[in-house]
Scaffold this motif. Structure first.
Motif, short mmCIF file in Angstrom:
data_model
loop_
_atom_site.label_atom_id
_atom_site.label_comp_id
_atom_site.label_asym_id
_atom_site.label_seq_id
_atom_site.Cartn_x
_atom_site.Cartn_y
_atom_site.Cartn_z
N LYS A 104 -14.31 -19.49 -11.63
CA LYS A 104 -14.83 -20.63 -12.38
C LYS A 104 -14.62 -21.92 -11.59
CE LYS A 104 -13.97 -18.54 -16.90
NZ LYS A 104 -13.27 -18.70 -18.18
N PRO A 105 -15.58 -22.82 -11.62
CA PRO A 105 -15.42 -24.09 -10.88
C PRO A 105 -14.25 -24.92 -11.39
CG PRO A 105 -17.72 -23.71 -11.42
CD PRO A 105 -16.94 -22.69 -12.16
N GLU A 106 -14.01 -24.89 -12.70
CA GLU A 106 -12.94 -25.72 -13.24
C GLU A 106 -11.55 -25.22 -12.87
OE1 GLU A 106 -14.73 -23.12 -16.50
OE2 GLU A 106 -15.41 -24.51 -14.95
N ASP A 107 -11.49 -23.96 -12.32
CA ASP A 107 -10.20 -23.45 -11.88
C ASP A 107 -9.84 -23.83 -10.44
OD1 ASP A 107 -9.95 -22.31 -14.35
OD2 ASP A 107 -10.74 -20.34 -13.72
N SER A 108 -10.77 -24.46 -9.73
CA SER A 108 -10.50 -24.83 -8.34
C SER A 108 -9.63 -26.09 -8.27
CB SER A 108 -11.83 -25.06 -7.61
OG SER A 108 -12.53 -26.13 -8.19
N ARG A 109 -9.00 -26.28 -7.10
CA ARG A 109 -8.10 -27.42 -6.93
C ARG A 109 -8.86 -28.74 -6.82
NH1 ARG A 109 -4.49 -25.68 -1.91
NH2 ARG A 109 -6.61 -25.24 -1.13
N ASN A 114 -14.88 -32.89 -7.76
CA ASN A 114 -16.26 -32.38 -7.80
C ASN A 114 -16.83 -32.26 -9.21
OD1 ASN A 114 -16.19 -32.02 -5.01
ND2 ASN A 114 -15.24 -29.99 -5.24
N ASP A 115 -16.10 -32.72 -10.21
CA ASP A 115 -16.59 -32.63 -11.58
C ASP A 115 -17.80 -33.54 -11.74
OD1 ASP A 115 -16.99 -32.21 -14.19
OD2 ASP A 115 -15.09 -33.06 -14.89
#
Length: 377
Positions: A104-109, A114-115
């Protein structure tokens, strides 16, 4: 002064047109040099028409066979493409599911950098012109601002969405028409295939009828052979049983002589000296009678086999004679047809010689042709 607006007589006009049409037809017949001088060989033309029709039918059957093969290959290709598309789609679906679950994108650092909605999550500088946070030195309120920009953009987006929906609907209807046309084409091909299968089924039924007749004839022969073998086995069994009974109840085994038996019909071993001459003669006579009967039976079976072989040979010879008669009739027919063709060729050649030597013997001068083709009368 002439009257130019008189009504047209329909019957007279029709008669004039009819005469003109007949005149044109007459001119076409008269001025056709080949038809006027040579004539028409209707028999040869009919043969040419039949030959051309046969070639057309043969070409049509060949094209139909190629079409059926092309349709079968196209169906195979479609099935393979659908299978490949299904595999790719399943692989893509599994990849997307894995990404949705474990990547998931929201799990990346770097999600906070990048939101795409990070600015939307921030509080706006002002909500309206009456925002109490605005002051004289805030620099957030200017003359000439377009405060209805978001509403207008939303309305434009709705219009664009409606336009896209309309295009999608038109495209869907076009695809539906194309699928319907393809379905009609498939139905037509299926109908042609059914017709071809029906002709093939009729041919197979004819072959099957011939095979059934041959099989029935062979079954009759096998049944007769089986009956003959069963009768032979029955006779052999009866003979064996009779031989066993004769051997079991004959004087040779029972030794029923009264001189060597006691009151209880027991043979006294110490007094029995073997069979008498009459007993031996009787046994020999029975053996000779059995041998004669067996020889007679063997002769009868051999005679039956020879009769059956002669009957089979007669049937085979009759079949060969019938085939020879059919072949002879075919040769006679071909010979008669060849003679007929030779006679027709001879008649045609004599007619052509007559035309060349008698009818068209003298060549006319150019002035002779100038008096023709001027009118049809």
């Amino acid at each position: 002064m002439f009257l130019l607006n008189l009504p047209i007589n329909i019957k007279e006009q029709a008669a004039i047109e009819r005469r003109r049409s007949e005149e044109q037809k007459r001119l076409s017949r008269i001025f056709n040099v080949k038809y006027r001088t040579i004539g028409i060989d209707k028999t040869a033309l009919d043969e040419q028409v039949q030959e051309r029709q046969y070639m057309k039918d043969l070409e049509k059957q060949r094209n139909d066979a190629f079409d059926r093969e092309m349709i079968r290959n196209d169906l195979k290709q479609r099935l393979l493409e659908q299978e490949e598309f299904s595999e790719k789609r399943q692989y893509a679906q599994e990849l997307n599911n894995y990404r949705l679950l474990y990547q998931k994108p929201e799990d990346s650092r770097e999600w906070d950098l990048n939101d795409p909605n990070k600015w939307k999550k921030l509080a706006p500088a002002r909500t309206s012109d009456d925002d109490p946070r605005l002051s004289l030195s805030s620099g957030q309120k200017f003359a000439g601002e377009d405060l209805q920009n978001s509403i207008r953009k939303k309305f434009q987006q709705e219009q664009l969405k409606n336009y896209f929906d309309l295009q999608t609907q038109v495209k869907t209807e076009r695809n539906k028409q194309e699928r319907l046309a393809s379905l009609l084409y498939d139905y037509k091909q299926m109908e042609l295939n059914e017709q071809s299968n029906r002709f093939e089924k009729m041919e197979n039924e004819c072959h099957r009828a011939i095979e059934i007749a041959t099989r029935n004839y062979n079954e009759i022969l096998a049944r007769e052979t089986k009956i003959r073998v069963n009768e032979q086995k029955t006779r052999q069994t009866e003979e064996q049983l009779a031989e066993i009974a004769n051997a079991a109840f004959s004087d040779m085994l029972t030794e029923s002589s009264t001189s060597v038996s006691d009151s209880r019909c027991h043979i006294m071993v110490d007094q029995w000296k073997g069979m008498s001459r009459d007993q031996l003669e009787d046994i020999r006579h029975q053996q000779l009678s059995q041998i004669a009967e067996r020889q007679k039976r063997n002769d009868a079976e051999k005679s039956f086999d020879e009769t059956w072989k002669k009957y089979s040979d007669a049937i085979a010879k009759q079949a060969i004679i019938v085939e020879q008669q059919i072949e002879g009739d075919r040769r006679k027919y071909n010979h008669c047809l060849a003679n007929e063709n030779k006679n027709l060729a001879k008649i045609q050649r004599e007619r052509q010689d007559y035309l060349n030597s008698i009818v068209y013997r003298s060549a006319p001068a150019a002035a002779f042709y100038q008096q023709f083709n001027m009118t049809s009368r």
